[in-house]
Design an enzyme around this catalytic site. Structure first.
Site, short mmCIF file in Angstrom:
data_model
loop_
_atom_site.label_atom_id
_atom_site.label_comp_id
_atom_site.label_asym_id
_atom_site.label_seq_id
_atom_site.Cartn_x
_atom_site.Cartn_y
_atom_site.Cartn_z
N GLU A 222 0.87 -1.17 0.00
CA GLU A 222 0.00 0.00 0.00
C GLU A 222 0.91 1.22 0.00
O GLU A 222 1.47 1.58 1.02
CB GLU A 222 -0.92 -0.01 1.23
N CYS A 257 -1.93 9.06 2.27
CA CYS A 257 -1.64 8.49 0.96
C CYS A 257 -2.78 8.67 -0.02
O CYS A 257 -2.55 8.68 -1.25
CB CYS A 257 -1.30 7.00 1.10
#
Length: 490
Positions: A222, A257
């Site tokens: 991720e 993110c």
């Protein structure tokens, strides 16, 4: 003496191997595979969150000065939701899935069994240090694995609290926390895991993947990237502006993110959008946002200096149209908007991961597609428009981990959607049942009896047998089917 004791307790490759051996033995005892064990561990985590909420909020505030309100929404409540969903659905998730069989295996039945992978490693990150640590751990436990969690040393208060709480609340024979930095992570990566989930930067992601490749260990990465927000003129301007602010500065002050990395809009619409952003930012964070208690600080001096260098670069510093204030001592940078910075500037090449928001202008909104496609595939892409045809074209043309129309970041709250990247923004996904699946092996099982054994499949191979099989595979002669399964009159 204390230094010597600390040195003796140092977590190195030898200790990592010993930990792995212990967890492997405990996993092989099959204790983690039972429905009761999985439920008890997830319930214990849910109890932990409920009972220690104030300590969790305090630790995250110590690490990031994250507003308690934001911590409750993005860390506490989302982790609670993961527990609640797993507790409700686990029995269904574990149930074998019936699968159809083919004529060539008749009579038979088949199923797909979700079995745990074994001993897995979760390497977490610092920006959402509680959620991004426990969410994958909950999925790994739900799937029946033994788990090691390595929290981020950049959020030391939360890391320490996680180690303490998990030691108190869960079964330490199968769920462990290893604190530390590069040396400890490297020692862990030397081991043969059954899966690794890493959240963080693409640079470290490559290191994790290279280490995993030595053991053919699958990974979920991720990562992140430059997530754009395209803003058409056919919008509710105030709602759009507020939702962009929520997906930028209300998301850990841009240190997320999936946060909005940059905006693309038309040259004609940019002034209206900038004015609206200015007004809403003042309403949310006051005329002096540096004094606002509703903004997180920058995590550490290294990242402060990195962000400052993005602003100070030639041909960038003069593009600031709002904000730009900074306080190195307090590690604070105000919400900052920049207009039409050069495309070859560092701020437009690297993920910003902070409170700086460039606005890129184009002649027409369709040109935004080329801007996005000129960069690596992002973790998220946001599009604000009421034009249904443009929405269809955006979905068809833009590759991203996830796409959201007329909002930002909220897709992560939908447990029925997978969360993960594509290309340089990551690989693999989790959340909800996708977390359970991510840490499970889908084992194919076919059941046959001793009936229906056809001689057609065995040597000697003859032209007659080949004709028989060809007719069968074409599915047009019932009599040949009977011959294949051994019930013919031959």
């Amino acid at each position: 003496m204390a230094a010597e004791e600390k040195q003796m307790q140092k977590f190195d490759v030898e200790k990592a191997a010993s930990l792995m051996k212990e967890l492997r033995n405990n996993y092989n005892s099959r204790k983690t595979k039972s429905y009761e064990w999985r439920m008890s561990q997830i319930q214990s985590i849910a109890n932990m969150i409920e009972e220690k909420e104030e300590e969790i909020i305090e630790a995250i505030h110590k690490d990031l000065s994250k507003p308690p309100f934001e911590t409750f929404i993005s860390e506490i409540s989302m982790t609670k939701s993961s527990c609640k969903l797993a507790l409700k659905e686990l029995k269904y998730w574990m149930k074998p899935e019936k699968a159809k069989t083919s004529l060539t295996t008749y009579p038979s039945s088949a199923e797909i069994i979700s079995e745990p992978l074994g001993v897995v490693l979760v390497i977490s990150t610092w920006n959402y240090p509680f959620l991004l640590s426990l969410d994958p751990v909950i999925g790994a436990i739900a799937a029946g694995n033994a788990v090691v969690l390595k929290p981020s040393e950049i959020a030391p208060a939360t890391s320490s609290l996680l180690a303490k709480l998990l030691e108190d609340y869960v079964d330490n024979s199968a769920v462990r926390v290893v604190e530390g930095a590069v040396a400890e992570t490297s020692a862990l990566l030397e081991q043969k895991w059954d899966k690794i989930l890493y959240t963080g930067s693409p640079r470290v992601g490559r290191i994790v993947m290279a280490a995993a490749a030595k053991h053919l260990t699958p990974v979920i990465l991720e990562l992140g990237g430059k997530s754009p927000a395209v803003v058409d003129s056919t919008i509710n301007l105030q709602v759009t502006t507020r939702r962009i602010i929520a997906g930028k500065w209300m998301a850990n002050n841009g240190q997320a993110c999936i946060g909005v990395d940059y905006i693309i809009t038309t040259k004609d619409f940019a002034p209206k959008l900038i004015d609206s952003l200015r007004n809403e930012l003042k309403e949310f964070f006051g005329k002096n946002p540096m004094e606002s208690k509703d903004l997180s600080r920058i995590v550490n001096p290294f990242h402060f200096a990195r962000l400052a260098s993005l602003l100070d670069e030639d041909k960038v510093s003069d593009k600031i149209v709002y904000g730009g204030q900074r306080d190195e001592k307090q590690l604070k940078i105000a919400p900052t908007i920049l207009l039409d910075v050069p495309d070859d500037s560092t701020i437009m090449k690297e993920e910003i991961f902070g409170p700086l928001l460039p606005i890129v202008t184009v002649e027409k909104i369709e040109d935004s597609f080329d801007v996005i496609k000129s960069k690596p595939k992002p973790l998220a892409a946001y599009f604000f428009s009421d034009d249904e045809q443009m929405k269809k074209e955006f979905v068809q043309n833009i590759s991203a981990g996830g796409i959201v129309f007329n909002d930002t970041i909220v897709h992560t709250t939908v447990s029925s959607l997978p969360f993960g990247g594509v290309g340089e923004s990551g690989m693999g996904s989790y959340h909800g049942k996708f977390s359970f699946d991510a840490f499970s092996h889908k084992k194919a099982v076919l059941y046959r009896s001793f009936n229906g054994d056809s001689t057609t499949r065995y040597p000697p191979y003859t032209a007659e047998k080949q004709k028989l099989l060809r007719a069968l595979f074409n599915g047009n002669i019932f009599g040949l089917l009977l011959a294949l399964i051994g019930w013919s009159r031959d």
